[in-house]
Write a protein that holds these residues in place. Structure first.
Motif: not given
Length: 357
Positions: A75-82, A85-89
């Protein structure tokens, strides 16, 4: 062979070894290309496991059940990566118009100072919609293939996430499985080399993430102070590019300098160049030695060769995976050198003392 001089026989033996290793490597690369939908998730899961292993082990140490700890880590992986990605995009979308406007102003400036050449550049920017319409048929013909690539990427990402869960939960069984697959006499050596390779990848991923975050924060703050448009998006590019050592930092820094030149002029561009160079010097002389001092240190030439080879084999994904895999190979090489580098000296019996029994 006995008729040949000893140096020639040694050269022939080394040539045979090089040809054998090259042939095996070529076959492995070809098989990885054929089964890329299975190989890529495994490699990404190994990188994710190496990066998040400390968090999982900390949860297990405080008494949490292994499966629950693995779930929380995923869940931490999904939260951090997501979130990343959201911040970058979002940053790139918000700052994209500013960057395009700055480049458009630069085109107008070129039109005023260089005449026809600048005018044609300004025309190209002004009529970008016409160019897109002209080539729209070609783009539309690739929509289906593009959708299939996106679907394949999503499937591989989901598979990698599940593999991260299993790799974390069953990490205590890996040693036994590995020892059962190799001959008994070589089990200890293979286990130690596997641990050394994984530790090298783990240290590289953790250190690179910390360095990328520091680089992105420093460059973003510097660009904000200079008033460069799209500073947040450019900082996001720096963070993502830091996972491709040297080349990624060079490209993202060059983009930041060009945007500063286009929007704020030559003086601000020089200041932006100073910020980028200062951050790179900080990384090379302080962050790299301190943060990654316990991991495998690779020469910049070896890193660039690994990136080039990875790009030729698998494009952008190959560039991202090349350096961690090279770090693992260096870790195995160091372990072999420590174990067998002085093997001949170890096998030489000590001289008998004079007057001995």
């Amino acid at each position: 062979m006995q008729l040949l001089p000893d140096p020639v026989r040694r050269l022939a033996a080394w040539c045979a070894v090089v040809l054998l290793v090259t042939g095996v490597g070529w076959v492995v690369i070809r098989l990885c290309g054929v089964f890329r939908t299975a190989v890529v998730p495994v490699l990404l899961a190994l990188l994710g496991t190496a990066l998040l292993g400390p968090l999982y082990r900390r949860l297990v140490q405080i008494g949490m059940q292994r499966s629950l700890a693995a779930v929380i880590t995923c869940v931490a992986v999904v939260a951090v990566v997501g979130g990343a990605v959201y911040v970058v995009v979002t940053a790139l979308m918000d700052s994209g118009a500013q960057i395009v406007d700055s480049l458009r102003h630069a085109a107008k400036s070129l039109a005023q100072h260089f005449g026809a050449a600048g005018t044609s550049l300004d025309d190209m920017v002004s009529h970008s919609r016409e160019l897109l319409t002209k080539f729209g048929g070609t783009a539309a013909s690739n929509v289906i293939s593009g959708v299939s690539v996106v679907g394949e990427s999503i499937a591989m990402a989901v598979l990698a996430l599940f593999l991260v869960f299993f790799f974390l939960r069953d990490s205590d069984r890996v040693t036994g499985l590995l020892r059962s697959l190799v001959p008994r006499g070589a089990a200890d050596s293979v286990e130690v080399m596997a641990r050394r390779a994984f530790e090298a990848v783990e240290g590289f991923m953790r250190g690179t993430t910390i360095i990328a975050l520091i680089d992105a924060i420093c460059i973003t703050v510097g660009l904000l102070i200079l008033g460069v448009p799209g500073a947040i998006g450019l900082g996001a590019l720096v963070f993502v590019g830091a996972y491709v050592p040297y080349l990624g930092a060079f490209l993202s820094g060059a983009v930041a300098i060009l945007v500063a030149l286009a929007d704020r002029g030559f003086v601000i561009a020089l200041w932006a160049l100073g910020v980028v160079v200062a951050v790179q010097l900080l990384e090379g002389h302080v962050l790299q030695p301190v943060i990654q001092s316990r991991t495998v240190q690779m020469h910049p030439a070896a890193v660039l060769l690994a990136i080039t080879a990875g790009a030729s084999v698998a494009g952008i994904l190959g560039m991202l995976l090349a350096v961690p895999l090279t770090a693992a190979a260096f870790g195995v090489a160091h372990e072999l050198k420590e174990r067998y580098g002085d093997g001949e000296a170890d096998r030489t019996p000590p001289p008998e003392p004079e007057g001995g029994r």
